[in-house]
Design a protein around this motif. Sequence first.
Motif, short mmCIF file in Angstrom:
data_model
loop_
_atom_site.label_atom_id
_atom_site.label_comp_id
_atom_site.label_asym_id
_atom_site.label_seq_id
_atom_site.Cartn_x
_atom_site.Cartn_y
_atom_site.Cartn_z
N MET A 296 0.79 -1.23 0.00
CA MET A 296 0.00 0.00 0.00
C MET A 296 0.82 1.28 0.00
O MET A 296 0.30 2.33 -0.35
N TYR B 274 2.11 -8.61 -12.58
CA TYR B 274 2.86 -7.43 -12.11
C TYR B 274 3.80 -6.93 -13.21
O TYR B 274 3.88 -5.72 -13.47
N ASP C 17 -4.94 3.18 -4.88
CA ASP C 17 -5.41 3.59 -6.20
C ASP C 17 -4.96 2.55 -7.21
O ASP C 17 -4.04 1.79 -6.95
N LYS D 296 1.58 -2.56 -7.47
CA LYS D 296 1.86 -3.64 -6.51
C LYS D 296 0.58 -4.05 -5.79
O LYS D 296 0.29 -5.23 -5.61
N LEU D 297 -0.20 -3.04 -5.36
CA LEU D 297 -1.46 -3.32 -4.67
C LEU D 297 -2.40 -4.09 -5.59
O LEU D 297 -2.98 -5.11 -5.20
N LEU E 239 -1.05 4.74 -0.89
CA LEU E 239 -1.62 5.03 -2.21
C LEU E 239 -2.61 3.91 -2.54
O LEU E 239 -2.23 2.83 -2.98
N VAL F 165 3.58 3.85 -1.32
CA VAL F 165 4.42 4.22 -2.45
C VAL F 165 5.22 5.44 -2.00
O VAL F 165 4.65 6.45 -1.62
N ARG G 275 3.79 -3.38 -15.14
CA ARG G 275 4.99 -2.54 -15.03
C ARG G 275 5.51 -2.16 -16.42
O ARG G 275 5.85 -1.00 -16.65
N ASN H 271 -1.28 2.18 -8.24
CA ASN H 271 -0.38 1.39 -7.41
C ASN H 271 -0.41 -0.05 -7.92
O ASN H 271 -1.25 -0.85 -7.52
#
Lengths: 255, 109
Positions: B58, B100, B67, B72-73, B65, B60, B104, B70
């Motif tokens: 969560m 992921y 949203d 990773k979230l 963040l 950043v 990215r 983000n």
Amino acid sequence: MTEPSSAHPPDTSLCIVSAHHEAAWRAGLKAGTPTLFGIGAWGLVVGIAMVKSGLTVVQALGMTLLVFAGSAQLAALPLIASHAPVWVIFLSALTVNLRFVIFSALLAPHFAQLPWRKRFALGYVAGDMTVALFLHKFPDPAPQPGKLSYLKGLTYPNWAAWQIGSIAGIFAGSAVPAEWGLGFAGTLAIICVMVPLIVGRPALCGVLVAGAVAVLAVGLPYKLGLLLAVLLGMLTAMAVEEGTEKWRQIYRGQP
Amino acid sequence: MSDWEIWLTIAVLAVATAATRSSFWLVGHHINIPKRVQEMLRYAPACALAAIVAPDLMLVNGSPLLDLINIKLLAGIVATIFYLLRRNMLQTILFGMGFYTLLRLMHVF
């Protein structure tokens, strides 16, 4: 308290439990084999995560060989990277490992007759999977031929698969550029360990509180937010459990 | 951390393994753990793991963040759902890393 050895003279029961039993050894090996690939892969992820969080290859090798506890290692890595005090890292690892205390209480009575050094070593290498498979085969702690051989058949390959995976991960991880974000595999692995532990509503409430507190308290000095989060999460889970029980009693019209 | 501090940390982690895994093996015989203590032992590890994962997903640059930017979230949530459906760690890690990496590289959000 029941002493399993009281039914037999100590020497006899020691022989029964610890004498090598070829069939039991093979049975243990066979029962554990399907899990070895997964254990190796989990070791690989932890190996990669260790070098990606900044440990040198030698430090990472030392950690995997000495600590041999994937979730505690993954828990320690971000704390090491952010220079948390050693005692905070110790308490965090201890908390993550607490589930092993229950395992050791379940497994230890089966081998009460063995010398203490042997018991210490067996406990040290008995991970989640080993305990589950062993208790499935031998629910009763009374001495039985082949028990130790079965446990060894489970444990030794499990240890080897973990170490091979982990060492491969250490060398692979140090060869891969940081932009690939392979360290994130460690986070995903923690999720996979955590989700099965969330059994029932109390645990779910505890986990949600712990996660929220950890995020909100991240600015606390010495990484104490983590310990605060665990404490509040645990208290929440216990309160929800007590509350549910009381509510059930009222619902049934009992005092 | 300096080299010796890391080795000290590794040593205390080894103590944490021994203290939890070998504890009752050294006691030997059967002991009944009180119900309250059992509850604590059961809930603590899940809470500790949540407290480790949540900031990782969560935060950043040090601030929360929540949203879709983000990634990773987002990848963490998708991987959790995948795990709940398949119950397989290896598949979840591969799927989660794939997802992921895709986010990215493509800058989807």
